[in-house]
Design a protein around this motif. Structure first.
Motif, mmCIF file in Angstrom:
data_model
loop_
_atom_site.group_PDB
_atom_site.id
_atom_site.type_symbol
_atom_site.label_atom_id
_atom_site.label_comp_id
_atom_site.label_asym_id
_atom_site.label_seq_id
_atom_site.Cartn_x
_atom_site.Cartn_y
_atom_site.Cartn_z
ATOM 1 N N ARG A 9 -7.063 -7.221 0.175
ATOM 2 C CA ARG A 9 -5.920 -6.798 0.979
ATOM 3 C C ARG A 9 -5.317 -7.435 2.104
ATOM 4 O O ARG A 9 -4.350 -7.781 2.238
ATOM 5 C CB ARG A 9 -5.880 -5.167 1.323
ATOM 6 N N THR A 41 4.778 -8.671 1.072
ATOM 7 C CA THR A 41 3.851 -7.568 1.033
ATOM 8 C C THR A 41 4.400 -6.290 1.700
ATOM 9 O O THR A 41 4.357 -5.193 1.408
ATOM 10 C CB THR A 41 2.223 -7.827 1.657
ATOM 11 N N PRO A 94 1.208 3.285 -2.439
ATOM 12 C CA PRO A 94 1.132 1.672 -2.016
ATOM 13 C C PRO A 94 0.956 1.022 -3.173
ATOM 14 O O PRO A 94 0.002 1.233 -4.087
ATOM 15 C CB PRO A 94 -0.102 1.828 -1.058
ATOM 16 N N ARG A 109 7.134 3.241 -0.443
ATOM 17 C CA ARG A 109 7.212 4.478 0.678
ATOM 18 C C ARG A 109 8.482 5.127 0.613
ATOM 19 O O ARG A 109 8.620 6.421 0.518
ATOM 20 C CB ARG A 109 7.148 4.002 2.109
ATOM 21 N N GLU A 138 5.554 -2.627 0.149
ATOM 22 C CA GLU A 138 4.892 -1.367 0.693
ATOM 23 C C GLU A 138 5.892 -0.403 1.086
ATOM 24 O O GLU A 138 6.116 0.818 0.763
ATOM 25 C CB GLU A 138 3.838 -1.918 1.692
#
Length: 397
Positions: A49, A26, A40, A34, A30
């Protein structure tokens, strides 16, 4: 268990099939978003989440027997009018309830190995533990919660967190999950699938008339139904032919598929396993000078690890021998079906037992390769060899 054990912290990134490091995957997804200026990612492993920031770990429970451990029992028989005690040797195999799924929730998602809370996913208080550790309320009434609960149950019901098994089960459940969480290429997945389907193929000769119209198409359809192991009405002809309990048919067919998968894994890993065994027997000695007591202790540790490795190798080969003897007797030589029927009846237990052994072997090899990759000839000083042998002793169980 209030904190993750030392061996887990040291093997989080080893690639072992006992570990699904959802937190690291994860974080990587992410970071990639970025880096490209994208928002996201909306689609992760779980809808909740915080569940995407945990690590799932499979490990034998403390009371679980070693794979295919010997058991000696006694019984009394009547012989010539006298009771006589006899000794019986049998095997105790690792079963579904002997493997725990541990959920590790790191205190800091950016420093996963620095400690965290952990609990067993199959424990009685798992709903409260999930709520306390991640804020996931399993009692909430929503499609997202039901979907995440189903995925948690799926993870609990697998004997290992091997990417192939996980991807296969998720696909059968029609769940949308990013490929990054499986760590297996589509090419490799299809290679494994092809191997398993080829093992299934001879069974169609018992249920499909080769002279019938569309026989080839019907055979392929039957094989795929066996792969999915869900349409049990369609599979009823082989359920009847092999005297399979209809109530257990789905589990039995999936377990047959699972044992075949581990056969593929076992064959593919032979060279690496032999290299690891050779290292334990000849190269797991310090390259520098050490006192005799320490050298002796290191030699004993290497022998213990080699013994555990040999036990898992023997167990795996024995299960595959039972499988292939029955398979070849029926499908290759066209002989007695009873050995294969016996295998099918025991396939659920054999699936979990061979998974325990192959997972232990995989975990050990992953750690060994990771720790010795940069060592010339994979030889190490005592300072680096001792912690490696210590961790190998903890993971090859």
């Amino acid at each position: 268990m209030s904190d993750v054990d030392h061996s887990l912290r040291e093997t989080l990134n080893s690639g072992a099939s006992r570990i699904l490091n959802a937190a690291e995957i994860t974080r990587r997804l992410e970071e990639e978003a970025r880096a490209t200026g994208a928002p996201p990612p909306e689609r992760l492993l779980f809808r909740h989440r915080a569940l995407n920031r945990v690590v799932f770990v499979k490990r034998p429970k403390e009371y679980a027997p070693p794979p295919s451990s010997p058991l000696t029992t006694s019984a009394e028989i009547l012989e010539n009018g006298q009771l006589r005690t006899i000794t019986l040797d049998s095997r105790v195999r690792v079963e579904k309830g002997d493997i725990a799924t541990v959920v590790y929730v790191p205190y800091d998602a950016d420093s996963i190995g620095d400690g965290g809370a952990s609990f067993e996913l199959g424990g009685r208080s798992r709903f409260q533990a999930l709520l306390d550790a991640t804020g996931f309320d399993a009692r909430a009434d929503s499609d997202a919660v039901r979907r995440d609960l189903r995925l948690l149950d799926l993870i609990e019901d697998l004997p290992s967190l091997d990417p192939f098994l996980l991807k296969d089960r998720v696909a059968l459940e029609d769940m949308a999950v990013p490929e990054a969480y499986f760590s297996i290429s589509e090419t490799e997945f299809q290679d494994i699938k092809r191997y398993i389907l080829n093992k299934f193929r001879p069974i169609t000769e018992r249920v499909v008339d080769p002279s019938a119209p569309n026989a080839a198409q019907t055979s392929e359809q039957f094989i795929m139904k066996l792969w999915e192991a869900r349409d049990l009405d369609y599979l009823k002809p082989i359920t009847d032919a092999f005297r399979v309990d209809p109530r257990q048919a789905g589990e039995i067919y999936y377990s047959w598929k699972g044992v075949t998968y581990y056969e593929f894994q076992y064959k593919r890993s032979q060279r690496t396993l032999l290299g690891f065994a050779d290292w334990l027997h000849g190269k797991a000695t310090p390259t520098d000078y050490v006192k005799p007591d320490l050298r002796q202790a290191l030699a004993e540790s290497a022998r213990d690890v080699a013994g555990a490795l040999a036990r898992h190798l023997q167990n795996s080969s024995e299960i595959l021998r039972l499988y292939n003897q029955g398979y070849e007797e029926l499908f290759v030589r066209g002989g007695d079906a009873r050995p294969f029927i016996d295998f099918l009846r025991d396939s659920s237990t054999l699936f979990w037992d061979i998974a325990a052994s192959i997972s232990a072997l995989n975990h050990g090899v992953s750690v060994w390769e990771q720790r010795t990759r940069n060592a010339e000839g994979r030889r190490m000083t005592a300072e680096t060899l001792k912690p490696l042998l210590d961790i190998l002793g903890r993971v090859i169980v």
